[in-house]
Design a protein around this motif. Structure first.
Motif, PDB file in Angstrom:
ATOM      1  N   LYS A  28       0.836  -1.203   0.000  1.00  0.00           N
ATOM      2  CA  LYS A  28       0.000   0.000   0.000  1.00  0.00           C
ATOM      3  C   LYS A  28       0.872   1.254   0.000  1.00  0.00           C
ATOM      4  CE  LYS A  28      -2.653  -1.459   3.443  1.00  0.00           C
ATOM      5  NZ  LYS A  28      -3.722  -1.489   4.473  1.00  0.00           N
ATOM      6  N   ALA A  29       1.972   1.193   0.729  1.00  0.00           N
ATOM      7  CA  ALA A  29       2.896   2.332   0.757  1.00  0.00           C
ATOM      8  C   ALA A  29       3.510   2.570  -0.618  1.00  0.00           C
ATOM      9  CB  ALA A  29       3.984   2.096   1.797  1.00  0.00           C
ATOM     10  N   LYS A  30       3.755   1.501  -1.366  1.00  0.00           N
ATOM     11  CA  LYS A  30       4.303   1.649  -2.714  1.00  0.00           C
ATOM     12  C   LYS A  30       3.270   2.233  -3.674  1.00  0.00           C
ATOM     13  CE  LYS A  30       7.724  -2.081  -2.415  1.00  0.00           C
ATOM     14  NZ  LYS A  30       8.120  -3.418  -2.946  1.00  0.00           N
ATOM     15  N   LEU A  31       2.003   1.917  -3.452  1.00  0.00           N
ATOM     16  CA  LEU A  31       0.940   2.443  -4.308  1.00  0.00           C
ATOM     17  C   LEU A  31       0.620   3.907  -3.999  1.00  0.00           C
ATOM     18  CD1 LEU A  31      -1.675  -0.467  -4.442  1.00  0.00           C
ATOM     19  CD2 LEU A  31      -0.426   0.493  -6.392  1.00  0.00           C
ATOM     20  N   ALA A  32       0.832   4.320  -2.767  1.00  0.00           N
ATOM     21  CA  ALA A  32       0.385   5.640  -2.318  1.00  0.00           C
ATOM     22  C   ALA A  32       0.870   6.800  -3.195  1.00  0.00           C
ATOM     23  CB  ALA A  32       0.786   5.860  -0.860  1.00  0.00           C
ATOM     24  N   PRO A  33       2.139   6.854  -3.613  1.00  0.00           N
ATOM     25  CA  PRO A  33       2.571   7.993  -4.431  1.00  0.00           C
ATOM     26  C   PRO A  33       1.788   8.149  -5.729  1.00  0.00           C
ATOM     27  CG  PRO A  33       4.468   6.821  -3.566  1.00  0.00           C
ATOM     28  CD  PRO A  33       3.276   5.974  -3.259  1.00  0.00           C
ATOM     29  N   ALA A  34       1.355   7.037  -6.318  1.00  0.00           N
ATOM     30  CA  ALA A  34       0.575   7.121  -7.558  1.00  0.00           C
ATOM     31  C   ALA A  34      -0.781   7.773  -7.317  1.00  0.00           C
ATOM     32  CB  ALA A  34       0.379   5.728  -8.149  1.00  0.00           C
ATOM     33  N   HIS A  35      -1.213   7.779  -6.066  1.00  0.00           N
ATOM     34  CA  HIS A  35      -2.487   8.389  -5.691  1.00  0.00           C
ATOM     35  C   HIS A  35      -2.269   9.667  -4.876  1.00  0.00           C
ATOM     36  CE1 HIS A  35      -4.637   4.953  -7.299  1.00  0.00           C
ATOM     37  NE2 HIS A  35      -3.844   4.157  -6.630  1.00  0.00           N
ATOM     38  N   PHE A  36      -1.177  10.354  -5.192  1.00  0.00           N
ATOM     39  CA  PHE A  36      -0.834  11.630  -4.560  1.00  0.00           C
ATOM     40  C   PHE A  36      -0.752  11.522  -3.038  1.00  0.00           C
ATOM     41  CE2 PHE A  36      -3.104  13.806  -8.375  1.00  0.00           C
ATOM     42  CZ  PHE A  36      -2.056  13.431  -9.203  1.00  0.00           C
ATOM     43  N   ASN A  37      -0.396  10.321  -2.563  1.00  0.00           N
ATOM     44  CA  ASN A  37      -0.201  10.070  -1.126  1.00  0.00           C
ATOM     45  C   ASN A  37      -1.429  10.414  -0.289  1.00  0.00           C
ATOM     46  OD1 ASN A  37       2.563   9.024  -1.012  1.00  0.00           O
ATOM     47  ND2 ASN A  37       3.153  11.054  -1.737  1.00  0.00           N
TER      48      ASN A  37
END
Length: 247
Positions: A54-63
């Motif tokens: 989830k932490a790796k995905l977060a930047p793609a969703h503007f955190n």
């Protein structure tokens, strides 16, 4: 279920309570009964529960915080990879590396997404649909290791609600429904249809905070600008090409 839909809210704060695997699987299986083009089911769902993922995905969703905090993140993908391989393994020649096939698969994926959201809310869960999934598809593709002919089109966070936000406004029915054929909007009908939205205190606050004259300017000049739309459109088509859906 009608009342659940009428009262639906986007939930961005979740209790630290896991969703039982049997419940999640039942919701996914039931959602898959949704209509699908040609009964092909050209979509896939990536279920993310692991905190590191989830932490790796977060930047793609503007955190956005709910990506890390929700018990489950679902990434729903247009997927012609599986169907094409089935064809190849059965001595059939697939012809799905094209934009029409992407649109068909994206439609399947979005139909599944809405069906899942409705069922999840009926089961007492909260969801939030993340539009950012199509802003940064490349990051999501790399993180989730999506092969060619697979493209992310929807992301939702899922969990037990830890908030009960106010219902957001919607345009009146006559704004979106046309009888028999499309009737274009006049200045007078636009004024009427948007009067309530423009009268809301929270929207007046948006205007003031962004130093604009109208709510429409908040959308065109701040939230969804031409520059951003054109940049993300270019990136979207570039990624579609990379994933094999366009030449």
């Amino acid at each position: 279920m009608i009342e659940s839909v009428k009262n639906r809210r986007s939930i961005r704060k979740y209790k630290q309570q896991d969703i039982a695997p049997d419940l999640l699987n039942d919701l996914l299986a039931t959602a898959s009964r949704v209509s699908t083009i040609g009964n092909m089911q050209v979509y896939s769902v990536i279920v993310t529960k692991d905190a590191e993922m989830k932490a790796k995905l977060a930047p793609a969703h503007f955190n956005q915080p709910m990506v890390k905090e929700a018990p489950v993140v679902l990434t729903i993908c247009a997927d012609f990879n599986r169907f094409s391989k089935w064809c190849e393994f059965r001595n059939a020649q697939p012809g799905y590396a094209n934009f029409l096939s992407f649109m068909n698969a994206a439609t399947d994926a979005l139909l599944f997404t809405q069906n899942f959201c409705t069922l999840a809310e009926e089961a007492g869960l909260g969801i939030c649909y993340l539009g950012t999934v199509i802003y940064n598809p490349q990051q999501i593709i790399e993180t989730l290791k999506l092969p060619k002919l697979v493209f992310p089109v929807a992301t939702i966070t899922v969990g037990y609600p830890d908030e009960s936000p106010e219902l957001v406004d919607r345009l009146p029915l006559e704004a979106i429904v046309h009888e028999e054929s499309y009737v274009d909007y006049t200045r007078e009908t636009i004024d009427k249809l948007y009067a309530y939205k423009e009268s809301l205190p929270e929207n007046a606050k948006f205007i003031a905070e962004n130093n604009k004259e109208t709510l429409a300017q908040v959308f065109t000049d701040v939230r969804y600008t031409r520059k951003d739309n054109e940049y993300m459109s270019e990136n979207f088509f570039k990624t579609l090409k990379q994933q094999g859906f366009i030449d």
